[in-house]
Design an enzyme around this catalytic site. Sequence first.
Site, mmCIF file in Angstrom:
data_model
loop_
_atom_site.group_PDB
_atom_site.id
_atom_site.type_symbol
_atom_site.label_atom_id
_atom_site.label_comp_id
_atom_site.label_asym_id
_atom_site.label_seq_id
_atom_site.Cartn_x
_atom_site.Cartn_y
_atom_site.Cartn_z
ATOM 1 N N HIS A 25 0.840 -1.200 0.000
ATOM 2 C CA HIS A 25 0.000 0.000 0.000
ATOM 3 C C HIS A 25 0.879 1.257 0.000
ATOM 4 C CE1 HIS A 25 -3.291 2.717 1.377
ATOM 5 N NE2 HIS A 25 -2.286 3.293 2.006
ATOM 6 N N GLU A 26 1.892 1.273 0.865
ATOM 7 C CA GLU A 26 2.780 2.437 0.918
ATOM 8 C C GLU A 26 3.524 2.622 -0.405
ATOM 9 O OE1 GLU A 26 2.823 4.613 3.365
ATOM 10 O OE2 GLU A 26 1.325 3.419 4.420
ATOM 11 N N HIS A 74 1.539 4.452 -2.943
ATOM 12 C CA HIS A 74 1.582 5.920 -2.859
ATOM 13 C C HIS A 74 2.751 6.466 -3.680
ATOM 14 C CE1 HIS A 74 -1.651 6.723 -0.147
ATOM 15 N NE2 HIS A 74 -1.172 5.966 0.816
ATOM 16 N N GLU A 93 -5.839 7.126 -1.188
ATOM 17 C CA GLU A 93 -5.784 5.908 -0.374
ATOM 18 C C GLU A 93 -6.411 4.730 -1.118
ATOM 19 O OE1 GLU A 93 -4.061 5.521 2.283
ATOM 20 O OE2 GLU A 93 -3.523 7.635 2.295
ATOM 21 N N ASP A 100 -4.553 1.318 -2.135
ATOM 22 C CA ASP A 100 -5.139 0.009 -1.810
ATOM 23 C C ASP A 100 -5.228 -0.865 -3.068
ATOM 24 O OD1 ASP A 100 -5.420 0.506 0.849
ATOM 25 O OD2 ASP A 100 -7.592 0.817 0.822
HETATM 26 ZN ZN LIG Z 1 -2.078 5.249 2.543
#
Ligand SMILES: [Zn+2]
Length: 425
Positions: free
Chosen positions: A284-285, A288, A368, A372
């Site tokens: 997930h990070e 980003h 976000e 995801d």
């Molecule tokens: Zn996040």
Amino acid sequence: MNVFSDPTWAMTMALVFLLVANTLTRLWLASRQIRHIAAHADAVPADFADSVGLPEHRKAAHYSLAKLRLGLVDLALEAALLLGWTLLGGLQWLNETLLGWLGAGMGQQIALIVAFVLIGGVLHLPLTLIETFGVEQRFGFNRSTPGLWLADMAKGVALGLLLGVPILWVVLSLMAAGGKLWWLWAWLALVAYQLFVMWIAPNVIMPLFNRFTPLEDEALKARVQALMERSGFTAKGFFVMDGSRRSAHSNAFFTGFGASKRVVFFDTLLQQLNAGEMEAVLAHELGHFKHRHVIKMMARSFVFTLAGLALLGWLMGQVWFFTGLGVTPSMGDASANNALALILFTLVLPLPLFFVSPMGSALSRRQEFEADAYASQHARSADLRSALLKLYRDNASTLTPDPVYVSFYYSHPPAGQRLARLNAG
Ligand SMILES: [Zn+2]
């Protein structure tokens, strides 16, 4: 004289109007959130019935309500401070007192800003203490001690002075000597300064507050390494941070520029998640970074800073900007008002900006979802789901927020929406 054509009067009225509108809106939002959470405190939402027990759900509700009630006290304090500094003459008094002690000049201007920040910090101290040793303590999240807390504060103030005073000096010098375009030079200095702080943060600032030890779990390391390689990143090292010294809340993050990153896990996260869940959280990070969210956020913040400085550049030339906010500017040397202008601007600007904050929050929530989705492609979606469930549960985040409150304040989508998307994908 017609009061409506008097710009000083108009500025004062604008401040009062903005402060009342802002405070009432925030009060309304908090009361909506309080009612919504309280109304849903006694039943776990159907989607979470299998994974969250009723006692945990009630704890999350009570924890959220305790924080919201503390937020109401903060709201009142903020409004009182703003009025105290401006219309009730606090800033005027502080400025005159320091002029009496130090005389006009750069020293007085820096002292004015430092004193303003320190006084605000001291007045917020009771609330900060109640938050850590009252609310966080009561719900079992606080791990800090009064000794550690004091040491943190002392280091924070020292670091703030060490890093803050030089850039303050640069900005005030540019305001005084940079001519009509001072705000452009000040902006360049601030951008360079922000990049510099980001650059030294992992190796110089963060180790002052936490210990970073290399990750020893070889199996997890191999897994995360493989994830990074197939996502096109190079790991500069895996570290565990002793976040448990202060709080039971958990997190994971990356530091560093470009494609090579240091990966940092909170020790609390390692205790909560298994290796697969850990991998999903990191994916997930990485999402980003792949979507360039961090760079876009910085670019936006630089654009807003430039617009803000240009606006300040114009406002500083208007006598009513000072007199309407309860301060008498120096009429002789205009540069003697620079510190006053900076303080007034940072006091008042958040009031109107609050009303556009839902746009920023909506953008952040969309990012976000993107992260995801990336994680579901590069790790197992089921792992991300169970990791999120554990994190919501162990951090006692409410599963039943008010939708309007969410639209203003939530940088992350509420648990229900996030898990629903992961289930659908
Ligand atoms: Zn996040």
